[in-house]
Design a protein around this motif. Structure first.
Motif, PDB file in Angstrom:
ATOM      1  N   ALA A  20       0.831  -1.205   0.000  1.00 48.37           N
ATOM      2  CA  ALA A  20       0.000   0.000   0.000  1.00 48.37           C
ATOM      3  C   ALA A  20       0.870   1.261   0.000  1.00 48.37           C
ATOM      4  CB  ALA A  20      -0.941  -0.006   1.196  1.00 48.37           C
ATOM      5  N   ALA A  21       1.952   1.239   0.769  1.00 46.15           N
ATOM      6  CA  ALA A  21       2.856   2.389   0.810  1.00 46.15           C
ATOM      7  C   ALA A  21       3.490   2.626  -0.557  1.00 46.15           C
ATOM      8  CB  ALA A  21       3.927   2.183   1.874  1.00 46.15           C
ATOM      9  N   LEU A  22       3.891   1.548  -1.226  1.00 48.52           N
ATOM     10  CA  LEU A  22       4.465   1.686  -2.568  1.00 48.52           C
ATOM     11  C   LEU A  22       3.410   2.132  -3.575  1.00 48.52           C
ATOM     12  CD1 LEU A  22       6.814  -1.419  -2.681  1.00 48.52           C
ATOM     13  CD2 LEU A  22       7.511   0.982  -2.649  1.00 48.52           C
ATOM     14  N   ASP A  23       2.195   1.625  -3.429  1.00 52.09           N
ATOM     15  CA  ASP A  23       1.113   1.997  -4.342  1.00 52.09           C
ATOM     16  C   ASP A  23       0.783   3.486  -4.250  1.00 52.09           C
ATOM     17  OD1 ASP A  23       0.944  -0.581  -5.247  1.00 52.09           O
ATOM     18  OD2 ASP A  23      -0.900  -1.075  -4.152  1.00 52.09           O
ATOM     19  N   GLN A  24       0.980   4.081  -3.076  1.00 51.61           N
ATOM     20  CA  GLN A  24       0.729   5.513  -2.923  1.00 51.61           C
ATOM     21  C   GLN A  24       1.747   6.335  -3.712  1.00 51.61           C
ATOM     22  OE1 GLN A  24       0.668   6.299   1.282  1.00 51.61           O
ATOM     23  NE2 GLN A  24      -1.512   5.853   1.449  1.00 51.61           N
ATOM     24  N   GLN A  25       2.954   5.820  -3.825  1.00 49.54           N
ATOM     25  CA  GLN A  25       4.015   6.544  -4.529  1.00 49.54           C
ATOM     26  C   GLN A  25       4.054   6.219  -6.013  1.00 49.54           C
ATOM     27  OE1 GLN A  25       7.662   5.644  -2.509  1.00 49.54           O
ATOM     28  NE2 GLN A  25       7.329   7.208  -0.962  1.00 49.54           N
ATOM     29  N   PHE A  26       3.640   5.013  -6.369  1.00 47.33           N
ATOM     30  CA  PHE A  26       3.739   4.543  -7.746  1.00 47.33           C
ATOM     31  C   PHE A  26       2.400   3.973  -8.177  1.00 47.33           C
ATOM     32  CE2 PHE A  26       7.771   3.885  -5.524  1.00 47.33           C
ATOM     33  CZ  PHE A  26       8.586   4.748  -6.239  1.00 47.33           C
ATOM     34  N   GLN A  29      -0.322  -1.221 -10.268  1.00 45.89           N
ATOM     35  CA  GLN A  29       0.022  -2.417 -11.025  1.00 45.89           C
ATOM     36  C   GLN A  29       1.525  -2.659 -11.063  1.00 45.89           C
ATOM     37  OE1 GLN A  29      -1.250   0.338 -12.377  1.00 45.89           O
ATOM     38  NE2 GLN A  29      -0.305   0.784 -14.335  1.00 45.89           N
ATOM     39  N   ARG A  30       2.301  -1.720 -10.555  1.00 48.17           N
ATOM     40  CA  ARG A  30       3.760  -1.868 -10.543  1.00 48.17           C
ATOM     41  C   ARG A  30       4.240  -2.657  -9.324  1.00 48.17           C
ATOM     42  NH1 ARG A  30       5.678   0.215 -14.732  1.00 48.17           N
ATOM     43  NH2 ARG A  30       4.947   2.136 -15.661  1.00 48.17           N
ATOM     44  N   THR A  31       3.332  -2.951  -8.406  1.00 50.55           N
ATOM     45  CA  THR A  31       3.707  -3.731  -7.226  1.00 50.55           C
ATOM     46  C   THR A  31       2.776  -4.919  -7.074  1.00 50.55           C
ATOM     47  OG1 THR A  31       2.303  -2.472  -5.711  1.00 50.55           O
ATOM     48  CG2 THR A  31       4.564  -1.678  -6.012  1.00 50.55           C
ATOM     49  N   VAL A  32       3.329  -5.981  -6.526  1.00 47.04           N
ATOM     50  CA  VAL A  32       2.531  -7.160  -6.211  1.00 47.04           C
ATOM     51  C   VAL A  32       3.048  -7.714  -4.884  1.00 47.04           C
ATOM     52  CG1 VAL A  32       4.003  -8.765  -7.512  1.00 47.04           C
ATOM     53  CG2 VAL A  32       1.632  -9.369  -7.054  1.00 47.04           C
ATOM     54  N   PHE A  33       2.124  -8.159  -4.049  1.00 52.76           N
ATOM     55  CA  PHE A  33       2.492  -8.812  -2.800  1.00 52.76           C
ATOM     56  C   PHE A  33       2.062 -10.267  -2.882  1.00 52.76           C
ATOM     57  CE2 PHE A  33       0.949 -10.419   1.324  1.00 52.76           C
ATOM     58  CZ  PHE A  33       2.188 -10.597   1.921  1.00 52.76           C
ATOM     59  N   VAL A  34       2.965 -11.159  -2.509  1.00 49.28           N
ATOM     60  CA  VAL A  34       2.662 -12.582  -2.455  1.00 49.28           C
ATOM     61  C   VAL A  34       3.011 -13.076  -1.058  1.00 49.28           C
ATOM     62  CG1 VAL A  34       3.118 -14.859  -3.425  1.00 49.28           C
ATOM     63  CG2 VAL A  34       3.253 -12.834  -4.900  1.00 49.28           C
ATOM     64  N   GLN A  35       2.011 -13.584  -0.350  1.00 51.66           N
ATOM     65  CA  GLN A  35       2.283 -14.142   0.966  1.00 51.66           C
ATOM     66  C   GLN A  35       3.037 -15.448   0.769  1.00 51.66           C
ATOM     67  OE1 GLN A  35      -1.089 -14.857   3.486  1.00 51.66           O
ATOM     68  NE2 GLN A  35       0.197 -15.273   5.258  1.00 51.66           N
ATOM     69  N   CYS A  36       4.158 -15.579   1.464  1.00 48.16           N
ATOM     70  CA  CYS A  36       5.008 -16.746   1.242  1.00 48.16           C
ATOM     71  C   CYS A  36       5.916 -16.956   2.437  1.00 48.16           C
ATOM     72  CB  CYS A  36       5.854 -16.503  -0.015  1.00 48.16           C
ATOM     73  SG  CYS A  36       7.092 -17.762  -0.327  1.00 48.16           S
TER      74      CYS A  36
END
Length: 100
Positions: A20-26, A29-36
């Motif tokens: 979410a923090a990255l999505d606010q700056q960019f 669709q440029r970020t994806v989170f995968v729980q792993c």
């Protein structure tokens, strides 16, 4: 070419907050989170595949998984060493197939 970032974490809440923090700056669709859980080879392989599917390719890997738990040294080694080697092995296999 704008950067794209994949975040992997076993802690879903922390991963979603980071995304979410990255999505606010960019652009989102440029970020994806995968729980792993990076200590689980199947989860790690699945996460790698999800990242490739999401972005269509892989150019650079920065792996900064790490913990410091003196009481559970085996888990520390699994996360800090084994998981990093494993992820880079998946990366090398992908790059060898992709660019040969």
């Amino acid at each position: 070419l704008a950067a794209q970032v994949a975040l992997l974490d076993r802690n879903s809440e922390a991963g979603q907050e980071s995304k979410a923090a990255l999505d606010q700056q960019f652009e989102g669709q440029r970020t994806v989170f995968v729980q792993c859980d990076v200590t689980d080879q199947e989860q790690l392989k699945g996460a790698f595949k999800k990242v490739i599917e999401h972005f269509g390719r892989l150019d650079i890997v920065v792996n900064n998984a790490g913990v410091n738990n003196e009481k559970d040294w085996e888990s520390t080694i699994q996360i800090n060493l084994v998981s990093i080697i494993s992820f880079h092995m998946f990366t090398l296999q992908y790059l060898m197939l992709e660019y040969t």
